[in-house]
Design an enzyme around this catalytic site. Structure first.
Site, PDB file in Angstrom:
ATOM      1  N   ASP A 187      -1.074   3.012   6.886  1.00 17.58           N
ATOM      2  CA  ASP A 187      -0.054   1.979   6.677  1.00 17.58           C
ATOM      3  C   ASP A 187       1.369   2.464   6.916  1.00 17.58           C
ATOM      4  O   ASP A 187       2.243   1.647   7.231  1.00 17.58           O
ATOM      5  CB  ASP A 187      -0.181   1.392   5.266  1.00 17.58           C
ATOM      6  N   HIS A 234       0.779  -1.234   0.000  1.00 18.32           N
ATOM      7  CA  HIS A 234       0.000   0.000   0.000  1.00 18.32           C
ATOM      8  C   HIS A 234       0.816   1.294   0.000  1.00 18.32           C
ATOM      9  O   HIS A 234       0.647   2.126  -0.905  1.00 18.32           O
ATOM     10  CB  HIS A 234      -0.975   0.001   1.176  1.00 18.32           C
TER      11      HIS A 234
END
Length: 365
Positions: free
Chosen positions: A297, A201
């Site tokens: 993330d 990500h």
């Protein structure tokens, strides 16, 4: 324990899907959300209309912005919020926890259960509860309307681990009454370091920043966004993650191995494996770089991996580079904001001490 009563904390895409799913399976469900506005339609309807892999109207027992009311009679507390909101949940659960309750972070990202443990320790929680975390989330799901959610896909297998590790079987046994997809993992270090989203990500979003801004995400995120050159950088991030895990005595699955096990996608390298994954076709990119793929993330996945690396003297230059680029893009300092070994209560501990703590520690220790 007859685990028939769930509290789902968080009424976003995942929380509504999980609450609806559990209700349709015949379990009593309380739904909590910090902001009451998201609950208004659900309260009015008395539940959630579920579409997709499972369908029907799911009545809910309690719908509330009051966390005490939500967990009062619940045996299992499912925390379904972005990892950036997990600290808030832990701090607000503290006064109301009761002996025997099981907490499951869905998912923990990297260090979620460890963060909960440290907060409970700092706040002198005396209730004997089990903290656990899932490696990933059970569903691909989206809110499709007021009091309405669609479950696109249910994963076959969700590894989960508890602190202490010997309690994992108790957690899985309780969860499997409603969720047979949950399977035991060795410990929370393994669920944390098998967080494959940490690899894909942030790096993919950062390296496609110009394309995302120019097209507002109008391209296939994985298939178009990952070229052979981008895949090389993803592999470098992945290798650093695996090496830090090895230093902790954990055999982490590589991103390429994960693609094969999750999707039967095979390739001689990461680029080929991604291109050979039909499950990625049609998944569009985020429309902005201000996305959870960075805001969640980076601080909750990449920063703890980097922090563990520094403690263990394992270099993470590619991961550190991605964190710094995210800092520039968002004008923030994720190194400071993110989960570090200090915040997880692990600073100064040896690998042996960390492993002993996650395997055998109890609330009273």
């Amino acid at each position: 324990m007859d685990a028939t009563h769930y509290a789902v904390l968080g009424a976003g895409h995942g929380g509504q899907a999980l609450a609806g799913y559990l209700s349709l399976k015949g379990f009593k469900v309380n739904l909590y959300n910090r902001t009451p506005e998201r609950l208004n339609s659900i309260k009015l309807m008395g539940g959630i209309q579920v579409e997709g892999e499972i369908q029907g109207f799911a009545p809910l027992n309690v719908v509330t912005p009051n966390i005490e009311e939500a967990i009062k009679d619940a045996e299992i507390i499912m925390v379904v919020v972005p990892a950036t909101g997990q600290r808030f949940m832990a701090e607000n659960l503290v006064p109301y926890l009761k002996n025997g309750q099981i907490i499951v972070l869905n998912p923990g990202r990297t260090g979620g259960a460890l963060e909960f443990r440290q907060i409970f320790k700092e706040r002198n929680v005396t209730a004997e509860v089990i903290i656990s975390e899932a490696q990933t989330f059970l569903f691909a799901s989206r809110i499709s309307g007021p009091a309405q959610v669609k479950i696109f896909r249910i994963k076959n297998s969700i590894p989960v681990a508890a602190i202490p590790a010997y309690k994992t079987v108790e957690v899985v046994t309780a969860l499997r009454k409603a969720l047979p997809q949950f399977v035991p993992e060795d410990n929370v270090l393994k669920t944390s370091f098998n967080n494959i989203g940490a690899v894909f990500h942030p790096t993919l979003t950062i390296l496609n920043a110009a394309r995302i801004e120019n097209t507002h995400g109008e391209f296939d995120y994985y298939i178009d966004g990952i070229t052979p050159s981008v895949a090389l950088i993803l592999e470098a991030v992945d290798n650093e993650r695996v090496k830090v895990a090895e230093a902790l005595g954990i055999r982490a699955i590589t991103a390429r191995e994960w693609l094969y096990s999750a999707y039967d996608a095979f390739g001689r390298n990461l680029y080929e494996a991604i291109q050979n994954n039909p499950g990625y076709r049609g998944i569009r990119a985020p429309y902005t770089i201000f996305t959870r793929y960075i805001t969640e993330d980076v601080p909750m996945s990449l920063v703890p991996i980097s922090s563990f690396g520094k403690m263990l003297q394992i270099p993470t230059p590619t991961i550190d580079c991605m964190i710094q680029l995210a800092n520039i893009l968002h004008n923030r300092d994720y190194f400071v904001e993110g989960r570090t070994i200090e915040k997880l209560g692990l600073a100064g501990l040896s690998v042996k001490e960390i492993r002993e703590m996650i395997v055998v520690e109890t609330n009273s220790s």
